[in-house]
Design an enzyme around this catalytic site. Structure first.
Site, PDB file in Angstrom:
ATOM      1  N   VAL A  14       0.828  -1.209   0.000  1.00 52.36           N
ATOM      2  CA  VAL A  14       0.000   0.000   0.000  1.00 52.36           C
ATOM      3  C   VAL A  14       0.862   1.258   0.000  1.00 52.36           C
ATOM      4  CG1 VAL A  14      -1.798   1.290   1.204  1.00 52.36           C
ATOM      5  CG2 VAL A  14      -1.909  -1.197   1.127  1.00 52.36           C
ATOM      6  N   LYS A 102      -7.238  -1.115   9.071  1.00 51.00           N
ATOM      7  CA  LYS A 102      -8.553  -1.412   9.674  1.00 51.00           C
ATOM      8  C   LYS A 102      -8.443  -1.988  11.075  1.00 51.00           C
ATOM      9  CE  LYS A 102      -7.680  -4.919   6.528  1.00 51.00           C
ATOM     10  NZ  LYS A 102      -7.143  -4.786   5.208  1.00 51.00           N
ATOM     11  N   VAL A 129     -11.930   0.350   4.693  1.00 51.97           N
ATOM     12  CA  VAL A 129     -13.068  -0.490   4.290  1.00 51.97           C
ATOM     13  C   VAL A 129     -13.261  -0.375   2.777  1.00 51.97           C
ATOM     14  CG1 VAL A 129     -15.534  -0.967   4.568  1.00 51.97           C
ATOM     15  CG2 VAL A 129     -14.224  -0.045   6.493  1.00 51.97           C
ATOM     16  N   GLY A 131     -11.315  -1.038   0.239  1.00 50.96           N
ATOM     17  CA  GLY A 131     -10.182  -0.657  -0.615  1.00 50.96           C
ATOM     18  C   GLY A 131     -10.426   0.668  -1.301  1.00 50.96           C
ATOM     19  N   GLU A 187      -3.243 -15.177   2.525  1.00 52.29           N
ATOM     20  CA  GLU A 187      -1.969 -15.355   3.223  1.00 52.29           C
ATOM     21  C   GLU A 187      -1.722 -16.852   3.461  1.00 52.29           C
ATOM     22  OE1 GLU A 187      -0.372 -12.499   4.859  1.00 52.29           O
ATOM     23  OE2 GLU A 187      -1.836 -11.117   3.994  1.00 52.29           O
ATOM     24  N   LYS A 202     -13.968  -4.444   9.576  1.00 59.57           N
ATOM     25  CA  LYS A 202     -14.588  -3.487   8.660  1.00 59.57           C
ATOM     26  C   LYS A 202     -16.028  -3.170   9.067  1.00 59.57           C
ATOM     27  CE  LYS A 202     -11.434  -4.787   4.966  1.00 59.57           C
ATOM     28  NZ  LYS A 202     -11.178  -5.775   3.897  1.00 59.57           N
TER      29      LYS A 202
END
Lengths: 410, 410
Positions: A14, A102, A129, A131, A187, A202
């Protein structure tokens, strides 16, 4: 002040996206703000070379904290530590902070919002929340003339991808999860996604905005998708429904609320029924607007960065504008117990001579009832969870075999 | 200033909704703003009794113009006159103005935005597009980190209702229009809706935000739905597509843009394909976010009022914050001629021995080709409109009978 210096804390997926998006749109942002703006520091413990921004990298947080020129900070580190400490210290130093974190907002939001207000700066989290989908700001500002009565969302792309594969390609949960891991959507330890914890954070954030009271993750009933079987997928498909992991909020007339995360059987009429793959969607009900929906990419480097950058711009635009804190830490749990929530339920039971009569006598006339492959499929009207569970116990004690039950979202 | 006095100009459907929604949510709005706010005047030429707000009614605009206590005005009169004059004078008197008046924003937006900026007040119009759906503010602020590359929207509920009836119930255009009029969805003179003028105003507003240059209605090719026949509905349905009135914007690399309103054959994969009845939806493409969609009620008293009230709150929240004007009047037309726009096209032709070969030799391999009821259905790849028209002429000169053509939205 007519020039803004920004610091970006964290240069992972990000963070690098934020630097890229900001750099690309900087001229247009400056024109829209009527002010200049630049990224002064990028904080990361890892050394990054050849980024085109090499001279901006630092590894000591105190440089940001102590530089009065820095007025806006993007925290894209993730997790609670050290993000909480860094965020708090930035706010206390009079810097606005924006984040995609978040977990931090869901667990420490009320505290950080209060610190921000005391220091007359902002703490914003559009990217936390959905994206890149605009959802926090629409909920907070565009629907301000509404009592928000209900929110239902698909807010975790990983589980939505898995469920889509289970439906479209008849994959098992395990195979779909493996594929998601292979594609980088899940993951290696997939618990935060598949067990619903990410969706829980979220819905906590959206519920807190809607109710004005901090809704904490530990008060939100959270159930993941790992128990959904091919049999349920097959049945849902046959009756024209789908199964989605739904993050849900409902305002109650007593000032409390329902808030939960659970797989649900989704009615084809719902705007959430045709949201597939890694996409997210949120349906908001308000007493004036009726229903408004938001749809788009729920994660990913550039979509998430798009939301973070919009918050950076909002901080610069709104510099010095005071607002009361968005939600309060009321110290008491405003979420009702899961046993007191009300949903229609789907029941998949082994076919017997008696089961349909017993179902009807316990739940009343069904919304839908079908026989599929030696099973009875039965959808009830809305019923309180405690009453539903008691009825299921009665059925089992009578010798009926209940394969699976699910909440239904209409 | 810690208290705001508001004036509402116009007490028709939207105006009475604004008063109702504001009154209902006033306490919550004041808490969120940290300021008190009240409606001081309601301007209407008609006398209204028993509204519960009788003492607020006035019929002289000058009372609002000359009252320095009034800082925010909702213009919900509609049309250009006297709304333009009133809006201008309010802005010049230092009052922010918010509106649902798409005609005024589409024709006079650049001028009014400039007057607002000169007087350090706001001119906001969330309700002018998509009724209650948050779309203007998301486009303006939430997607600020994006170059907006494309907007496609269903922004007129009346025509969407008519098309839905034509598809779902095989009604003729005329019967569906009569029903819409009976239900109050269409005016007795339905031209503004069915000929696309309303949708044109809305795409002008969104295009102006996206491009930063005022896009005027007279430069936007606008085609309505009255020529769509049952035959086209039937064919579209058979190939799994639908027909919608699409308001469309596309940024071009030379700084110009495509902007048009036209019925289009909509691919089932589009997020617009399943938006039915009077609902609206807008799909925005940006280089960072990818695609974000917005859906909800595009008109109606309370949804529209919800958007107007959100703008009233924004004016109070943002009091004194300066922003450059949202778009400029560049004096030159930034919209390319319709002949230079590029779309895939749908062709419905009379079946002949030669037609498919001729279509393929002119347009290349089709995206879709089917024989339905003695007709050939052919969807081309993207082609420039001028080239498409020339090819159709060639076909007709060869003696082929072309029943209908439509742009295709994927």
């Amino acid at each position: 002040m007519n020039s803004h210096k920004i610091a970006v804390m964290g240069y992972g997926v990000v963070g690098s996206g934020v630097v890229e998006v900001f750099d690309k749109t900087r001229k247009s942002i400056e024109a829209k703000l009527g002010k200049t703006a630049e990224i002064k520091y990028i904080l990361d413990i890892v050394e990054h070379k050849g980024t085109g921004f090499d001279e901006k990298f630092i590894n000591d947080f105190k440089i940001i904290e102590c530089d009065p020129e820095v007025t806006v900070v993007a925290e894209v580190i993730g997790g609670v530590n050290p993000a909480f400490d860094f965020t708090k210290r930035c706010l206390e130093a009079g810097k606005s902070v924006v984040t995609s974190n978040k977990e931090l907002v869901a667990t420490k939001g009320a505290e950080l919002l209060e610190i921000a207000e005391q220091n007359n700066v902002k703490y914003l989290f559009e990217a936390s929340v959905g994206g890149g989908i605009p959802i926090i700001r629409p909920l907070r500002y565009c629907l301000v003339g509404n009592n928000i009565t209900q929110i239902a969302g698909i807010v975790n792309g990983t589980t939505n991808f898995i469920l889509t594969k289970m439906f479209r390609e008849q994959m098992s949960f395990e195979d779909a999860l493996s594929l998601a891991q292979k594609l980088g959507y899940a993951e290696s330890n997939p618990s935060a996604d598949v067990d619903g914890h990410d969706a829980c954070r979220k819905i906590c954030i959206m519920s807190s905005i809607a109710s004005g009271k901090h809704v904490y993750p530990e008060h939100v009933y959270t159930n993941g998708i790992s128990t959904i079987t091919s049999a349920d997928v097959e049945v849902a498909d046959k009756i024209g429904y789908t199964i989605k992991l739904i993050a849900y909020y409902k305002a109650l007339s007593n000032g409390k609320c329902e808030a939960l995360v659970s797989p649900m059987l989704v009615n084809p009429r719902s705007r959430l029924s045709n949201i597939s793959d890694v996409f997210n969607g949120v349906v908001v009900k308000g007493d004036a607007v009726g229903e408004a929906s938001f749809y788009g990419p729920g994660a990913g480097k550039l979509p998430t960065a798009s939301a973070v950058v919009s918050d950076l711009v909002e901080c610069m635009r709104m510099e010095g504008v005071c607002e009361p804190v968005l939600w309060q830490d009321t110290k008491e749990n405003c979420v009702v117990d899961i046993k007191d929530t009300c949903f229609p339920f789907y029941i998949r039971a082994k076919k017997s001579e008696s089961v349909l009569n017993r179902l009807t006598s316990l739940f009343g006339a069904p919304v839908l009832s079908e026989n599929i492959a030696n099973q009875v499929i039965f959808i009830t009207n809305e019923i309180k969870q405690a009453d539903f569970e008691n009825a299921i116990k009665v059925l089992e004690q009578s010798g009926e075999e209940i394969h699976y039950t699910l909440r239904v979202l209409n």
